[in-house]
Write a protein that holds these residues in place. Structure first.
Motif, PDB file in Angstrom:
ATOM      1  N   ASP A   3     -43.340  70.083 -78.720  1.00 35.17           N
ATOM      2  CA  ASP A   3     -43.973  70.570 -78.288  1.00 35.17           C
ATOM      3  C   ASP A   3     -45.414  69.613 -78.475  1.00 35.17           C
ATOM      4  O   ASP A   3     -45.474  69.375 -79.728  1.00 35.17           O
ATOM      5  CB  ASP A   3     -44.325  71.890 -78.747  1.00 35.17           C
ATOM      6  CG  ASP A   3     -43.195  72.820 -78.254  1.00 35.17           C
ATOM      7  OD1 ASP A   3     -42.724  72.475 -77.186  1.00 35.17           O
ATOM      8  OD2 ASP A   3     -43.174  74.156 -78.784  1.00 35.17           O
ATOM      9  N   THR A  37     -37.227  74.328 -69.616  1.00 33.63           N
ATOM     10  CA  THR A  37     -36.885  75.672 -70.130  1.00 33.63           C
ATOM     11  C   THR A  37     -35.767  76.462 -69.310  1.00 33.63           C
ATOM     12  O   THR A  37     -35.515  76.396 -68.162  1.00 33.63           O
ATOM     13  CB  THR A  37     -38.188  76.601 -69.713  1.00 33.63           C
ATOM     14  OG1 THR A  37     -39.054  76.076 -70.444  1.00 33.63           O
ATOM     15  CG2 THR A  37     -38.025  77.960 -70.447  1.00 33.63           C
ATOM     16  N   ALA A  60     -31.261  74.488 -78.093  1.00 36.12           N
ATOM     17  CA  ALA A  60     -32.594  74.744 -78.761  1.00 36.12           C
ATOM     18  C   ALA A  60     -32.859  73.753 -79.598  1.00 36.12           C
ATOM     19  O   ALA A  60     -34.047  73.190 -79.748  1.00 36.12           O
ATOM     20  CB  ALA A  60     -32.565  76.098 -79.403  1.00 36.12           C
ATOM     21  N   GLU A  65     -36.480  74.836 -74.416  1.00 34.48           N
ATOM     22  CA  GLU A  65     -37.224  76.004 -74.536  1.00 34.48           C
ATOM     23  C   GLU A  65     -36.034  77.197 -73.909  1.00 34.48           C
ATOM     24  O   GLU A  65     -35.421  76.854 -72.796  1.00 34.48           O
ATOM     25  CB  GLU A  65     -38.587  76.402 -73.882  1.00 34.48           C
ATOM     26  CG  GLU A  65     -38.781  77.844 -73.961  1.00 34.48           C
ATOM     27  CD  GLU A  65     -40.179  78.039 -73.234  1.00 34.48           C
ATOM     28  OE1 GLU A  65     -40.820  79.105 -73.517  1.00 34.48           O
ATOM     29  OE2 GLU A  65     -40.652  77.147 -72.279  1.00 34.48           O
ATOM     30  N   VAL A 246     -42.306  71.926 -71.779  1.00 38.69           N
ATOM     31  CA  VAL A 246     -41.598  73.217 -71.295  1.00 38.69           C
ATOM     32  C   VAL A 246     -42.642  74.321 -71.084  1.00 38.69           C
ATOM     33  O   VAL A 246     -43.958  74.144 -71.149  1.00 38.69           O
ATOM     34  CB  VAL A 246     -40.925  73.742 -72.697  1.00 38.69           C
ATOM     35  CG1 VAL A 246     -39.770  72.624 -73.096  1.00 38.69           C
ATOM     36  CG2 VAL A 246     -41.955  74.008 -73.897  1.00 38.69           C
ATOM     37  N   ARG A 248     -43.749  77.131 -71.853  1.00 40.31           N
ATOM     38  CA  ARG A 248     -44.466  77.797 -72.977  1.00 40.31           C
ATOM     39  C   ARG A 248     -45.567  76.705 -73.280  1.00 40.31           C
ATOM     40  O   ARG A 248     -47.022  77.488 -73.290  1.00 40.31           O
ATOM     41  CB  ARG A 248     -43.848  77.796 -74.201  1.00 40.31           C
ATOM     42  CG  ARG A 248     -44.754  78.656 -75.249  1.00 40.31           C
ATOM     43  CD  ARG A 248     -43.677  79.019 -76.531  1.00 40.31           C
ATOM     44  NE  ARG A 248     -42.999  77.969 -77.216  1.00 40.31           N
ATOM     45  CZ  ARG A 248     -43.478  77.292 -77.935  1.00 40.31           C
ATOM     46  NH1 ARG A 248     -44.807  77.434 -78.371  1.00 40.31           N
ATOM     47  NH2 ARG A 248     -42.529  76.331 -78.532  1.00 40.31           N
TER      48      ARG A 248
END
Length: 268
Positions: A3, A37, A60, A65, A246, A248
């Motif tokens: 991330d 994702t 994962a 994600e 991703v 998020r």
């Protein structure tokens, strides 16, 4: 594919239903250096299996994600608020038990939130909820009604037009609709790869977001692996590594990124 907080343009992909063929899809994403994702229900109908727990943990661990897609792949419209909330909460809890980590994202089965979906996603503490609203080069102002750009599916013009109308129309979404029309005769799967490749380049140059989504079982059934491979290669060439995120991250990064590069509406 850790991330990070990128600047626009941004590239994201998302994949629904948690079918075992998602592992083949993940291999292709990794080969192109593109993240994504995966929205996974705890259970699905008998003829639509769901990935094993070990596969989910492998995804994962690879940096993808994992988001929730309800407990039983139930479409929320028509459910009571209590039942909708239970589907959303129980589906996430099942994934968190498997993964040993928090699950932040949600995708509405069938793409529709119904009467309760958006408010429940907020109340349950999800970071975002994705829809099947297509033809957008930004996710929209509401992270609990996240839009997408294009599905890996050779839609006919009427289907794209219905999506445009059902989700509010708009001149910029109409421009993307026209860009996604499959020209000429011949193999629609082959032409889809070329259209998506051109869209990736155009969207990146315009400073917008490209959000490609689909179902691995549908890609298999429609013979679309080649189209997806071509689209991912073009997207990887157009979007630098730091812009591949991703959902998020997209849900929080887009407002800041859009201040630096402000696409005109949904399509630059």
């Amino acid at each position: 594919m850790a991330d990070r907080r990128p600047s626009a343009p941004l590239l994201t992909t998302s994949w629904d239903d948690g079918h075992p063929l998602d592992m083949k899809l993940a291999e292709m994403l990794l080969r192109h250096g593109v993240t994504g994702t995966f929205y996974v229900p705890a259970r699905n109908r008998p003829d639509r299996p769901v990935m094993a727990a070990a596969d989910l943990r492998e995804l994962a661990a690879a940096g993808f994600e994992i988001g929730s897609h309800t407990a039983d792949h139930r479409r929320l419209p028509g459910l009571s608020r209590e039942d909708a909330g239970r589907q959303m909460a129980d589906g996430r809890a099942a994934l968190e038990d498997i993964l040993g980590m928090a699950v932040h994202g949600f995708c509405f089965p069938g793409g529709r939130a119904g009467r309760w979906g958006r408010s429940l996603a907020r109340e349950l503490g999800f970071s975002h909820a994705r829809t099947t609203r297509m033809l957008c080069a930004d996710p929209g102002p509401d992270p609990f009604a996240m839009g997408t750009s294009a599905q890996i599916y050779p839609h006919r013009p009427a289907a794209l037009l219905r999506n445009w109308l059902r989700h509010g129309g708009g001149a910029d979404r109409l421009a993307m609709l026209r860009a996604l029309l499959l020209p000429g005769d011949g193999d629609r799967a082959v032409r889809l790869g070329g259209v998506l490749a051109a869209l990736a380049d155009r969207t990146a140059r315009g400073g917008g977001i490209l959000h490609v989504w689909g179902h691995s079982w549908e890609i298999e059934a429609q013979g679309l692996w080649g189209a997806l491979d071509r689209a991912l290669a073009a997207a990887a060439a157009a979007y630098p590594v730091e812009s591949r995120v991703v959902n998020r991250v997209l849900a929080t990064a887009w407002p800041a990124a859009s201040q630096k590069s402000s696409p005109r509406g949904c399509f630059p």
